[in-house]
Design an enzyme around this catalytic site. Sequence first.
Site, PDB file in Angstrom:
ATOM      1  CB  SER A 198      29.160   9.017  17.786  1.00 26.69           C
ATOM      2  OG  SER A 198      28.377  10.225  17.878  1.00 26.69           O
ATOM      3  CG  ASP A 255      29.264  13.677  11.453  1.00 27.60           C
ATOM      4  OD1 ASP A 255      28.227  13.591  11.861  1.00 27.60           O
ATOM      5  OD2 ASP A 255      30.047  13.015  11.972  1.00 27.60           O
ATOM      6  CG  HIS A 264      27.530  10.416  12.659  1.00 28.18           C
ATOM      7  ND1 HIS A 264      28.417  11.396  13.340  1.00 28.18           N
ATOM      8  CD2 HIS A 264      26.956   9.898  13.833  1.00 28.18           C
ATOM      9  CE1 HIS A 264      28.486  10.976  14.862  1.00 28.18           C
ATOM     10  NE2 HIS A 264      27.465  10.231  14.828  1.00 28.18           N
TER      11      HIS A 264
END
Length: 712
Positions: free
Chosen positions: A564, A649, A684
Amino acid sequence: MAGSALAASLIGGLIGGLIAGAASAQQTDAPPRAAKRPHQVASPNGARNDDYYWLRDDTRKNPDMLGYLAAENAWADARLASLTPLKTRLYDETVAHIKQDDGSVPYRKHGYWYGSRYQTGADYPIVERRKGSVTAPAEILFDQPAMAKGLSYFSIGDYAVSPDDARIAWAEDIVGRRQFALKVKNIATGRITTDTVANIEPNVVWADDRTVLYVEKDPVTLRGYRVKAHVLGTPATTDRLLYEEKDDTYQMGIARTADDRFVCIGVQSTVSDEQRCAPVAGAATSPAAFAVIAPRAREFRYHADHLGGRWIVRTNRDAKNYKLVTIADADMARGTAGWRDLTPASDTVFIEDFRPFAGFVAVDQREGGNRMIRLLTDAGASQAVKADEPGYRMALDVNEEPDTPWVRYTYGSLVTPTTTYEVNARTGERRVLKVAPVPGYDPAKYVTERVWAPARDGTRIPVSLVHARGVKRDGTAPLLQYAYGSYGISMDPGIDPGRIGLLDRGVVFAIAHIRGGQEMGRGWYDDGHLLNKRNSFTDFIDVTRYLVAQRYAAKDRVAAMGGSAGGLLMGGIANMAPADYRVIIAQVPFVDVVTTMLDASIPLTTFEYDEWGNPAQKPYYDYMLGYSPYDNVTARAYPAMYVGTGLWDSQVQYYEPAKWVAKLRELKTDANPLLFRINMEAGHGGKSGRFERFRQNAEWQAFMLQQLGVAG
């Protein structure tokens, strides 16, 4: 998208021949190449060309785009085929370290003991409660294995039991895009009601026995922006609006106070908070019942809870590292003039969280880079909970009933399994409730250290290390270095069953506590975001060079990993110091910083102007453009790389890493492998389920070990 339709789109994309090199990749042994289609990205500071902008498709149905992703997955499959035995071994070793029929430590609330347990082989737990005693017959709240059956993704984000203990409301996601749906059922009968609300945050609170509060999301940006009240048995279209946040740089959440007397709506940005609370009796019916604790102001953050006729507030008002203040109920009308310090401001102690109890407050704080617990009585006595290792993590656990002297918390380190304790605030007695079982693991076989690496500006960066006891510090070992370094999120040490196999193969594991987190206080964060963001990258690189110089690792056997915003870190070091790393693992990486932050329609963008800067303003535009990984890919040699993403995501859109990989394939001059793994049915966090994470991890671990020259 239905599975058959998705498959048809993928096949159509491959056959269509619109992706340069996609169809021929398997025949020529050349990696996929995305077509270049010039596109001008406009901004107040000038336009930039983006040849791979076309890979963005918000519908996720474009056959050209899907064809390219399919070709990348096929290329990764082919390159990783020889590692299948090692991947299988790594996964099997990990699963062997997991007690498959494990359960949580039950906690009590309103006379019920709540807990969860796994069945052998199950990906999801059964959530249950028992009335009066932990040995009473169980009532099943969620049979998640049954609920998830036939679904490629399943997640319960939040749940809450009604005040009369008869019903349970929860937020459910079956796609992975964090667009949850509200659902309600009768606990005794198991009957799910017709009540459902789509596109909400994973956050539900009961106002009374018939009314559930939830946070509605904007359908485009996915920003939670409205708090609504749903009355059971009524259509969602009639739900009452209790609050709407107009400022799109704020996000929100809802909660009850510790004493269950108030419902609070909290809105927060990177640098500002505002909380409004209403007595439970009026929360469901009257927006006017919500009173602001303190009005928002830039660089003013706070969070309030209520117990025993007073509010307790964690705030940065006149305390950069936060302090606790109290407000008597009678003084609420005076605003901040009625605030009284409970703890002093400190330059060395950062207050992370707190929990009020009758007669004392449990304080979750950081000092010297470690997270610890301190108990503070109403009379002013202070007691720190003891720890015995150089690097560790304590954190407050579930403490639902404040009228008790026992505080539950967890403790762990890179060698010590997570242990749940409770400590008596009056006597200091401490007792172990559970040591997380790790079958086949012996802590005595491993060594943990805390070292301090000098950054290039003289700052000392804390580093948590672990390795097998037999690994020599002679400059030959392989190293896996991990960091995050954004949003003030700190990376604390802990055991991961999936890491044990790496340690047993001689890999040294290091967490670099770089600036951008808050391990060393709020100043640590301030020095690692906005116009100081480059410090995060250089800190990571300087930690690597220090560990190599101190002979913890071989110079040519260093792996780096981040996900991330930590994936942004990976993209940054790949451009800034590619020769320092043999292999880089970048999961769901945020790598197209400028283009994303210019687009307010993308989820999370507006929240994060105070994290990265607003590129509409030239100083931020120029600074962000100088480190954005996608914009700084050049014709040079890069390390071996494994890049992962999820098609659904909502936090880092799939097209950021897709564009980055496409540009790397175009420009990189080396022959090192570049693999791109796209999970077509996840968001995600990857696919759901407790084993699926380890199955996915085994793939990049096998690739990394191969690149580091570690024997299987």
